[in-house]
Write a protein that holds these residues in place. Sequence first.
Motif, PDB file in Angstrom:
ATOM      1  N   ILE A   1      60.011 -18.590   5.948  1.00 55.14           N
ATOM      2  CA  ILE A   1      61.095 -17.670   5.585  1.00 55.14           C
ATOM      3  C   ILE A   1      60.978 -17.223   4.129  1.00 55.14           C
ATOM      4  CG2 ILE A   1      63.599 -17.482   5.263  1.00 55.14           C
ATOM      5  CD1 ILE A   1      63.913 -19.357   7.695  1.00 55.14           C
ATOM      6  N   THR A   2      60.672 -18.165   3.243  1.00 52.64           N
ATOM      7  CA  THR A   2      60.670 -17.830   1.812  1.00 52.64           C
ATOM      8  C   THR A   2      59.324 -17.267   1.337  1.00 52.64           C
ATOM      9  OG1 THR A   2      60.137 -20.147   1.310  1.00 52.64           O
ATOM     10  CG2 THR A   2      62.452 -19.491   1.230  1.00 52.64           C
ATOM     11  N   ASN A   3      58.206 -17.813   1.814  1.00 50.48           N
ATOM     12  CA  ASN A   3      56.891 -17.383   1.327  1.00 50.48           C
ATOM     13  C   ASN A   3      56.283 -16.256   2.142  1.00 50.48           C
ATOM     14  OD1 ASN A   3      57.195 -19.448  -0.520  1.00 50.48           O
ATOM     15  ND2 ASN A   3      55.877 -20.876   0.579  1.00 50.48           N
ATOM     16  N   GLN A   4      56.399 -16.352   3.474  1.00 47.88           N
ATOM     17  CA  GLN A   4      55.802 -15.335   4.327  1.00 47.88           C
ATOM     18  C   GLN A   4      56.692 -14.097   4.464  1.00 47.88           C
ATOM     19  OE1 GLN A   4      52.594 -16.708   4.368  1.00 47.88           O
ATOM     20  NE2 GLN A   4      52.466 -15.962   6.452  1.00 47.88           N
ATOM     21  N   LEU A   5      57.993 -14.339   4.716  1.00 44.56           N
ATOM     22  CA  LEU A   5      58.918 -13.228   4.932  1.00 44.56           C
ATOM     23  C   LEU A   5      59.604 -12.785   3.643  1.00 44.56           C
ATOM     24  CD1 LEU A   5      60.561 -14.333   8.316  1.00 44.56           C
ATOM     25  CD2 LEU A   5      58.543 -12.919   7.940  1.00 44.56           C
ATOM     26  N   HIS A   6      59.432 -13.565   2.572  1.00 47.18           N
ATOM     27  CA  HIS A   6      59.914 -13.199   1.226  1.00 47.18           C
ATOM     28  C   HIS A   6      61.441 -13.048   1.132  1.00 47.18           C
ATOM     29  CE1 HIS A   6      55.725 -12.653   0.191  1.00 47.18           C
ATOM     30  NE2 HIS A   6      55.587 -11.787   1.178  1.00 47.18           N
ATOM     31  N   PHE A   7      62.164 -13.948   1.846  1.00 52.91           N
ATOM     32  CA  PHE A   7      63.611 -13.990   1.694  1.00 52.91           C
ATOM     33  C   PHE A   7      63.968 -14.946   0.562  1.00 52.91           C
ATOM     34  CE2 PHE A   7      63.470 -12.513   6.156  1.00 52.91           C
ATOM     35  CZ  PHE A   7      64.354 -11.442   6.066  1.00 52.91           C
ATOM     36  N   SER A   8      65.116 -14.737  -0.060  1.00 52.86           N
ATOM     37  CA  SER A   8      65.570 -15.594  -1.147  1.00 52.86           C
ATOM     38  C   SER A   8      66.059 -16.936  -0.598  1.00 52.86           C
ATOM     39  CB  SER A   8      66.704 -14.910  -1.911  1.00 52.86           C
ATOM     40  OG  SER A   8      67.850 -14.767  -1.072  1.00 52.86           O
ATOM     41  N   VAL A   9      66.230 -17.913  -1.508  1.00 50.95           N
ATOM     42  CA  VAL A   9      66.740 -19.227  -1.112  1.00 50.95           C
ATOM     43  C   VAL A   9      68.159 -19.101  -0.566  1.00 50.95           C
ATOM     44  CG1 VAL A   9      67.350 -21.536  -1.953  1.00 50.95           C
ATOM     45  CG2 VAL A   9      65.262 -20.423  -2.762  1.00 50.95           C
ATOM     46  N   GLN A  10      68.965 -18.217  -1.143  1.00 52.56           N
ATOM     47  CA  GLN A  10      70.326 -17.993  -0.652  1.00 52.56           C
ATOM     48  C   GLN A  10      70.299 -17.435   0.778  1.00 52.56           C
ATOM     49  OE1 GLN A  10      69.183 -16.944  -3.613  1.00 52.56           O
ATOM     50  NE2 GLN A  10      70.304 -18.372  -4.940  1.00 52.56           N
ATOM     51  N   MET A  11      69.370 -16.523   1.039  1.00 55.23           N
ATOM     52  CA  MET A  11      69.245 -15.939   2.382  1.00 55.23           C
ATOM     53  C   MET A  11      68.687 -16.950   3.372  1.00 55.23           C
ATOM     54  SD  MET A  11      70.064 -13.082   3.705  1.00 55.23           S
ATOM     55  CE  MET A  11      69.950 -12.440   5.376  1.00 55.23           C
ATOM     56  N   LEU A  12      67.922 -17.911   2.858  1.00 53.55           N
ATOM     57  CA  LEU A  12      67.347 -18.958   3.708  1.00 53.55           C
ATOM     58  C   LEU A  12      68.432 -19.701   4.467  1.00 53.55           C
ATOM     59  CD1 LEU A  12      65.048 -20.952   4.578  1.00 53.55           C
ATOM     60  CD2 LEU A  12      65.521 -22.187   2.451  1.00 53.55           C
ATOM     61  N   THR A  13      69.483 -20.121   3.773  1.00 47.76           N
ATOM     62  CA  THR A  13      70.571 -20.871   4.402  1.00 47.76           C
ATOM     63  C   THR A  13      71.249 -20.042   5.489  1.00 47.76           C
ATOM     64  OG1 THR A  13      70.949 -22.045   2.324  1.00 47.76           O
ATOM     65  CG2 THR A  13      72.694 -22.146   3.970  1.00 47.76           C
ATOM     66  N   ILE A  14      71.462 -18.759   5.226  1.00 48.68           N
ATOM     67  CA  ILE A  14      72.095 -17.876   6.211  1.00 48.68           C
ATOM     68  C   ILE A  14      71.206 -17.726   7.449  1.00 48.68           C
ATOM     69  CG2 ILE A  14      72.895 -15.515   6.645  1.00 48.68           C
ATOM     70  CD1 ILE A  14      73.616 -15.358   3.659  1.00 48.68           C
ATOM     71  N   LEU A  15      69.905 -17.505   7.228  1.00 51.46           N
ATOM     72  CA  LEU A  15      68.986 -17.321   8.349  1.00 51.46           C
ATOM     73  C   LEU A  15      68.873 -18.592   9.195  1.00 51.46           C
ATOM     74  CD1 LEU A  15      66.112 -15.210   6.761  1.00 51.46           C
ATOM     75  CD2 LEU A  15      67.690 -14.498   8.559  1.00 51.46           C
ATOM     76  N   LEU A  16      68.864 -19.747   8.543  1.00 43.78           N
ATOM     77  CA  LEU A  16      68.809 -21.001   9.304  1.00 43.78           C
ATOM     78  C   LEU A  16      70.049 -21.159  10.179  1.00 43.78           C
ATOM     79  CD1 LEU A  16      67.345 -23.472   6.649  1.00 43.78           C
ATOM     80  CD2 LEU A  16      66.190 -22.538   8.654  1.00 43.78           C
ATOM     81  N   GLY A  17      71.204 -20.731   9.669  1.00 47.68           N
ATOM     82  CA  GLY A  17      72.426 -20.749  10.476  1.00 47.68           C
ATOM     83  C   GLY A  17      72.327 -19.801  11.653  1.00 47.68           C
ATOM     84  N   VAL A  18      71.773 -18.614  11.422  1.00 45.34           N
ATOM     85  CA  VAL A  18      71.592 -17.631  12.509  1.00 45.34           C
ATOM     86  C   VAL A  18      70.630 -18.174  13.561  1.00 45.34           C
ATOM     87  CG1 VAL A  18      70.674 -15.343  13.059  1.00 45.34           C
ATOM     88  CG2 VAL A  18      72.127 -15.646  11.052  1.00 45.34           C
ATOM     89  N   PHE A  19      69.552 -18.821  13.104  1.00 42.64           N
ATOM     90  CA  PHE A  19      68.605 -19.408  14.051  1.00 42.64           C
ATOM     91  C   PHE A  19      69.253 -20.552  14.838  1.00 42.64           C
ATOM     92  CE2 PHE A  19      65.017 -18.070  10.966  1.00 42.64           C
ATOM     93  CZ  PHE A  19      65.045 -16.786  11.492  1.00 42.64           C
TER      94      PHE A  19
END
Length: 252
Positions: free
Chosen positions: A86-104
């Motif tokens: 999420i952070t290295n390949q898709l280049h999302f921020s750490v803040q967005m990481l938490t949101i995406l993990l919740g969505v997943f």
Amino acid sequence: MVGVPLGTWISTQFGWRISFLTVIVISIMTMGLVFFSLPRDFKQKESTISGQLALLKDHKIQVGMLLPMFNLAAIYVFYTYLRPIITNQLHFSVQMLTILLGVFGISNIIGNRVSGLISEGPGLRAMPFVYISQLILMALMPLVFHYSWLGAVLLFLVIFTMPLINSPIQLFFLSIAEKKYPQSIVLASSLNSIFSNFGIALGSATGGIIVSHLSLNGVGPGGAVYALVSLGLVLWLNHMTQKGLSSDQNSL
């Protein structure tokens, strides 16, 4: 849905050791709640160890218990590295990481609900389509991961497929035990979770080898190989089941 984002946030803010300590505390609390909530007068039919293990002699069980293992092995090749993806390949921020993990996590919950619907309908007959979809989606990961939101959608879809096998395979194990091995009901109810954990270990180890030698771009195709194995297993299992039904009808 809650645990993975929360654990990620804790590790980001306070370090990974605090995240693991939190898991320990919650596990102890859960163990206490389970102990006090389970009925005290529960009784089950007594059975010897050899009686329980008789279930494992069944060829359908032998093939079936490999299915949840390779199902989760396929997922965990990449799921183990979900954060760096999420952070290295898709280049999302750490803040967005938490949101995406919740969505997943929500995707996984939806998948569990759909798994119940599948078990009430076509059951294991629907799973070949699931594994074909898994295989295609994982094979596309190296290409799709160049586009942030498209990659996030692909991950959402693959994680949605992860639990679809749960209800159909659980009912499959229990139906065989009820008909042929009633003394093995307890073991039959545990096979899915036992071999799912084997699959997590296998997938994580495979992912580690792939990342060490090929980088994160290889985890999708690596998972696709296990999805192909799962496809072969479910086709074989459905063929055995159909053959057994035909034999029963002929005997009638």
